[in-house]
Design a protein around this motif. Structure first.
Motif, PDB file in Angstrom:
ATOM      1  N   MET A  21      31.874 -51.798  14.313  1.00 39.92           N
ATOM      2  CA  MET A  21      31.665 -52.758  15.303  1.00 39.92           C
ATOM      3  C   MET A  21      32.992 -53.039  16.283  1.00 39.92           C
ATOM      4  O   MET A  21      32.947 -53.653  17.133  1.00 39.92           O
ATOM      5  CB  MET A  21      31.776 -54.169  14.281  1.00 39.92           C
ATOM      6  N   ASN A  22      33.944 -52.314  15.820  1.00 41.30           N
ATOM      7  CA  ASN A  22      35.082 -52.271  16.684  1.00 41.30           C
ATOM      8  C   ASN A  22      34.774 -51.451  17.626  1.00 41.30           C
ATOM      9  O   ASN A  22      35.379 -51.508  18.826  1.00 41.30           O
ATOM     10  CB  ASN A  22      36.195 -51.397  15.441  1.00 41.30           C
ATOM     11  N   LYS A  23      34.122 -50.505  17.743  1.00 46.74           N
ATOM     12  CA  LYS A  23      33.454 -49.659  18.756  1.00 46.74           C
ATOM     13  C   LYS A  23      32.896 -50.684  19.885  1.00 46.74           C
ATOM     14  O   LYS A  23      33.044 -50.638  21.071  1.00 46.74           O
ATOM     15  CB  LYS A  23      32.784 -48.459  18.231  1.00 46.74           C
ATOM     16  N   TYR A  24      32.167 -51.602  19.288  1.00 47.01           N
ATOM     17  CA  TYR A  24      31.191 -52.301  19.964  1.00 47.01           C
ATOM     18  C   TYR A  24      32.189 -53.338  20.806  1.00 47.01           C
ATOM     19  O   TYR A  24      31.856 -53.323  22.106  1.00 47.01           O
ATOM     20  CB  TYR A  24      30.040 -53.050  19.234  1.00 47.01           C
ATOM     21  N   LYS A  25      33.064 -53.942  20.045  1.00 49.32           N
ATOM     22  CA  LYS A  25      34.046 -54.703  20.749  1.00 49.32           C
ATOM     23  C   LYS A  25      34.888 -53.964  21.924  1.00 49.32           C
ATOM     24  O   LYS A  25      35.225 -54.605  22.960  1.00 49.32           O
ATOM     25  CB  LYS A  25      34.894 -55.565  19.795  1.00 49.32           C
ATOM     26  N   ALA A  26      35.296 -52.771  21.546  1.00 49.63           N
ATOM     27  CA  ALA A  26      36.005 -52.007  22.519  1.00 49.63           C
ATOM     28  C   ALA A  26      35.279 -51.794  23.790  1.00 49.63           C
ATOM     29  O   ALA A  26      35.878 -51.919  24.744  1.00 49.63           O
ATOM     30  CB  ALA A  26      36.614 -50.792  21.947  1.00 49.63           C
ATOM     31  N   ARG A  27      33.895 -51.339  23.306  1.00 48.35           N
ATOM     32  CA  ARG A  27      33.076 -51.306  24.507  1.00 48.35           C
ATOM     33  C   ARG A  27      32.948 -52.537  25.460  1.00 48.35           C
ATOM     34  O   ARG A  27      33.065 -52.403  26.673  1.00 48.35           O
ATOM     35  CB  ARG A  27      31.887 -50.687  24.177  1.00 48.35           C
ATOM     36  N   GLN A  28      32.589 -53.635  24.718  1.00 49.29           N
ATOM     37  CA  GLN A  28      32.583 -54.890  25.428  1.00 49.29           C
ATOM     38  C   GLN A  28      33.670 -55.366  26.256  1.00 49.29           C
ATOM     39  O   GLN A  28      33.600 -55.806  27.452  1.00 49.29           O
ATOM     40  CB  GLN A  28      32.013 -55.716  24.280  1.00 49.29           C
ATOM     41  N   ARG A  29      34.986 -55.070  25.824  1.00 45.25           N
ATOM     42  CA  ARG A  29      36.116 -55.206  26.561  1.00 45.25           C
ATOM     43  C   ARG A  29      36.059 -54.288  27.797  1.00 45.25           C
ATOM     44  O   ARG A  29      36.687 -54.902  28.836  1.00 45.25           O
ATOM     45  CB  ARG A  29      37.478 -55.238  25.578  1.00 45.25           C
TER      46      ARG A  29
END
Length: 195
Positions: free
Chosen positions: A1-9
């Motif tokens: 999920m961390n990756k997902y948030k980083a992508r979103q940011r």
């Protein structure tokens, strides 16, 4: 999920960055349009009318005469007159120069007199040849004398023809004392003068 948030940011960051660029670019072009609208040049108006227009073509080139005649005398003598103006138009047959015709008139008169002399001599030889032709039939003259008189008559005919040819030559030379234009056109400068 961390990756997902980083992508979103990251997507949000780039989206914000590009939208800022877009807004500032549009703002500059809008202000630019306003200043250009103030500085528009005045426009002239031309009214178009329907009319005929000739088509003209200018071509460079050289012109040459289609006919050229060099004037040269056929007989010698003194030029008495020049009957044309240099650079003027002349017609075929117009008199250009007059050469002194006196010696040629004298030669013509002499040739004419020689023709008369030959005709008189031939008439005497003809009647003599006719008499001899009758006399040889009755043996009143020799055949040799008849042959001689016939030969003399033929010689007289030849002399008459020669005299007539000399008369024709004298007539031609007399006519050549009048130099006429062989063709119509503009005449050039004269190479000779009277005298």
């Amino acid at each position: 999920m961390n990756k997902y948030k980083a992508r979103q940011r990251l997507v949000l960051f780039f989206g914000f960055f590009f939208s800022t660029l877009l807004i500032t670019g549009c703002d500059r072009s809008a202000s630019k349009d306003k200043t250009e609208a103030k500085r528009l040049p005045e426009v002239g108006v031309v009214i178009v009318k329907l009319q005929e227009q000739p088509i003209v073509t200018e071509l460079s080139g050289r012109t040459t005469a289609r006919m050229i005649a060099e004037i040269r005398p056929q007989v010698g003598g003194i030029i008495l007159k020049r009957e044309f103006t240099e650079g003027a138009n002349v017609k075929a047959g117009d008199l250009l120069y007059q050469i002194d015709a006196a010696p040629y008139r004298a030669a013509y008169a002499s040739a004419k007199a020689n023709v008369g002399k030959s005709e008189a001599s031939l008439a005497a030889l003809r009647s003599r040849a006719e008499r001899y032709a009758e006399l040889v039939k009755i043996n009143a003259v020799s055949k040799q004398d008849n042959d001689d008189i016939r030969a003399s008559f033929k010689q007289g005919e030849a002399e008459l023809a020669l005299s007539m040819a000399a008369l024709e030559t004298a007539r031609i030379n007399l006519n050549y004392t009048r130099i006429v234009a062989p063709i119509s056109g503009r005449i050039d400068t004269s190479a000779v003068s009277p005298g």
